[in-house]
Design a protein around this motif. Structure first.
Motif, PDB file in Angstrom:
ATOM      1  N   ARG A 194       6.423   3.078   4.282  1.00 23.51           N
ATOM      2  CA  ARG A 194       5.108   2.550   3.925  1.00 23.51           C
ATOM      3  C   ARG A 194       4.093   2.825   5.023  1.00 23.51           C
ATOM      4  NH1 ARG A 194       3.639  -3.761   2.801  1.00 23.51           N
ATOM      5  NH2 ARG A 194       2.913  -3.649   4.945  1.00 23.51           N
ATOM      6  N   SER A 214       1.987  -1.144  -3.645  1.00 28.29           N
ATOM      7  CA  SER A 214       1.888  -2.580  -3.938  1.00 28.29           C
ATOM      8  C   SER A 214       1.726  -3.373  -2.642  1.00 28.29           C
ATOM      9  CB  SER A 214       3.124  -3.054  -4.701  1.00 28.29           C
ATOM     10  OG  SER A 214       3.179  -2.476  -5.990  1.00 28.29           O
ATOM     11  N   ALA A 229      -1.737  -2.675  -1.188  1.00 28.02           N
ATOM     12  CA  ALA A 229      -2.791  -3.363  -1.936  1.00 28.02           C
ATOM     13  C   ALA A 229      -2.957  -4.796  -1.432  1.00 28.02           C
ATOM     14  CB  ALA A 229      -2.462  -3.353  -3.421  1.00 28.02           C
ATOM     15  N   ARG A 230      -1.858  -5.445  -1.088  1.00 28.47           N
ATOM     16  CA  ARG A 230      -1.933  -6.802  -0.536  1.00 28.47           C
ATOM     17  C   ARG A 230      -2.503  -6.800   0.885  1.00 28.47           C
ATOM     18  NH1 ARG A 230       3.093  -6.994  -3.242  1.00 28.47           N
ATOM     19  NH2 ARG A 230       4.202  -6.532  -1.297  1.00 28.47           N
ATOM     20  N   GLU A 245      -2.577  -1.097 -13.267  1.00 26.03           N
ATOM     21  CA  GLU A 245      -2.160  -0.002 -14.173  1.00 26.03           C
ATOM     22  C   GLU A 245      -3.305   0.297 -15.139  1.00 26.03           C
ATOM     23  OE1 GLU A 245       0.636   2.754 -15.773  1.00 26.03           O
ATOM     24  OE2 GLU A 245       1.321   1.186 -14.420  1.00 26.03           O
ATOM     25  N   GLU A 266      -3.885  -6.227  -5.530  1.00 32.27           N
ATOM     26  CA  GLU A 266      -2.695  -5.789  -6.252  1.00 32.27           C
ATOM     27  C   GLU A 266      -2.975  -4.449  -6.915  1.00 32.27           C
ATOM     28  OE1 GLU A 266      -1.823  -8.769  -9.091  1.00 32.27           O
ATOM     29  OE2 GLU A 266      -3.620  -8.423 -10.302  1.00 32.27           O
ATOM     30  N   ILE A 267      -1.921  -3.748  -7.256  1.00 29.90           N
ATOM     31  CA  ILE A 267      -2.080  -2.444  -7.877  1.00 29.90           C
ATOM     32  C   ILE A 267      -2.253  -2.617  -9.380  1.00 29.90           C
ATOM     33  CG2 ILE A 267       0.425  -2.076  -8.051  1.00 29.90           C
ATOM     34  CD1 ILE A 267      -0.162   0.926  -7.502  1.00 29.90           C
ATOM     35  N   ASN A 271       4.943   3.816  -5.618  1.00 30.96           N
ATOM     36  CA  ASN A 271       4.377   2.635  -6.282  1.00 30.96           C
ATOM     37  C   ASN A 271       4.740   1.351  -5.535  1.00 30.96           C
ATOM     38  OD1 ASN A 271       2.872   3.716  -8.396  1.00 30.96           O
ATOM     39  ND2 ASN A 271       4.634   3.846  -9.774  1.00 30.96           N
ATOM     40  N   GLN A 272       5.961   1.286  -5.023  1.00 33.03           N
ATOM     41  CA  GLN A 272       6.376   0.121  -4.244  1.00 33.03           C
ATOM     42  C   GLN A 272       5.561   0.012  -2.957  1.00 33.03           C
ATOM     43  OE1 GLN A 272      10.585   0.685  -3.652  1.00 33.03           O
ATOM     44  NE2 GLN A 272      11.110   0.207  -5.783  1.00 33.03           N
ATOM     45  N   LYS A 303      -2.819   2.808 -10.588  1.00 32.09           N
ATOM     46  CA  LYS A 303      -1.811   3.814 -10.930  1.00 32.09           C
ATOM     47  C   LYS A 303      -1.926   4.126 -12.414  1.00 32.09           C
ATOM     48  CE  LYS A 303       1.810   0.347 -11.705  1.00 32.09           C
ATOM     49  NZ  LYS A 303       3.176  -0.112 -11.349  1.00 32.09           N
TER      50      LYS A 303
END
Length: 294
Positions: free
Chosen positions: A246, A190, A193-194, A151, A148-149, A186-187, A203
């Motif tokens: 993406r 995400s 990352a998965r 912060e 996961e991303i 950012n979307q 981020k």
């Protein structure tokens, strides 16, 4: 009267009174007598006597074999206890073979539960296999510890990026709220990352990491390996604007070596080829121009 019949009629009432030559002669008679002869009226009266001569009906003797063949004695049957013992041994053997064949498919918990059922020959192999499974499990846990991303702020930068660890790739996105392309990236990150849980995706708001970082440079993506920067993508033009997909972002990041994509070619190339083809088809050829001049 037939000789066989005379012999059968002359049988003594008790086997102890039978001479050895009579036993051998009687064996010969039984061996060569047909089933039809054995069914004659006089024979059933001696059936009990013949059966009585067999002190152990289950014994493997020549006499018993003849009596069984002629139907005087029933077929030999194993004692119930012996059958149960044989059946239990066979079941244990099958269970043991089954365990040996399937231990490679067991989880670590199942190996622990069935440890007492392994035979001595397999103990060493299973011990080595267990150590291998544990090592693989630990490697998987380390490899898939992200997913996961994350912060971060400026004070987390050294710990999360510079000291990320040996063999770790880090992808850092500097962004600001209110910038649509930053939100889009950012979307996408995400989802990536998965897809790539062995890579650390983080981020941060740009000015918390780099004071006075200009908004015109946003979005910005840095890729690091073991704390060293490997690539940077700065500004909206690099990403192609709000039409960024993406897959296109995945391909761009993969060019830095941070992720191993399964895409076979640059998705942006397909769009570029379509645009070039469209432009070419809309440009008039020289022959068309000459025709218009005429």
């Amino acid at each position: 009267m037939h000789t066989d019949t005379l012999l059968l009629l002359s049988l003594p009432s008790h086997p102890d009174h039978l001479s050895f030559p009579q036993v051998r002669e009687l064996q010969t008679v039984l061996q060569h007598s047909s089933s039809e002869n054995l069914q004659k009226p006089f024979f059933p009266s001696y059936l009990k006597t013949l059966q009585g001569w067999s002190k152990d009906p289950n014994a493997d003797t020549e006499w018993n074999d003849i009596l069984r063949k002629k139907g005087i004695l029933p077929s030999k049957e194993k004692p119930k206890e012996q059958e149960e013992a044989v059946e239990e041994q066979e079941q244990q053997r099958l269970q043991q073979n089954s365990v040996v064949k399937t231990y490679e498919d067991m989880t670590l918990e199942e190996l622990e539960e069935n440890e007492d059922e392994f035979n001595e020959e397999d103990e060493q192999a299973i011990k080595m296999y267990r150590q291998q499974r544990i090592a693989e499990w630990k490697a998987t846990q380390i490899k898939n510890k992200f997913g996961e991303i994350l912060e971060i702020s400026g004070q987390d930068y050294v710990q999360e990026v510079t000291k990320a660890g040996k063999g770790i790739w880090v992808i850092l996105h500097l962004y600001k709220q209110g910038i649509p392309l930053c939100t889009l990236i950012n979307q996408h990150l995400s989802g990536l990352a998965r897809k790539f849980p062995d890579v650390k995706f983080i981020k941060a708001i740009s000015t918390t990491c780099i004071p006075n970082y200009p908004d015109r440079n946003l979005p910005t993506i840095f890729t690091y390996f073991e704390g060293d920067i490997k690539a940077q993508f700065v500004g909206p033009l690099v990403f192609g604007g709000m039409n960024l997909t993406r897959d296109e972002l995945e391909w761009k990041i993969s060019e830095s070596g941070a992720i191993k994509t399964d895409l076979e070619e640059n998705p942006r190339k397909q769009i570029q080829d379509q645009l070039i083809s469209s432009v070419r088809s809309s440009v008039p050829t020289r022959r068309d121009s000459d025709s218009e001049d005429d």
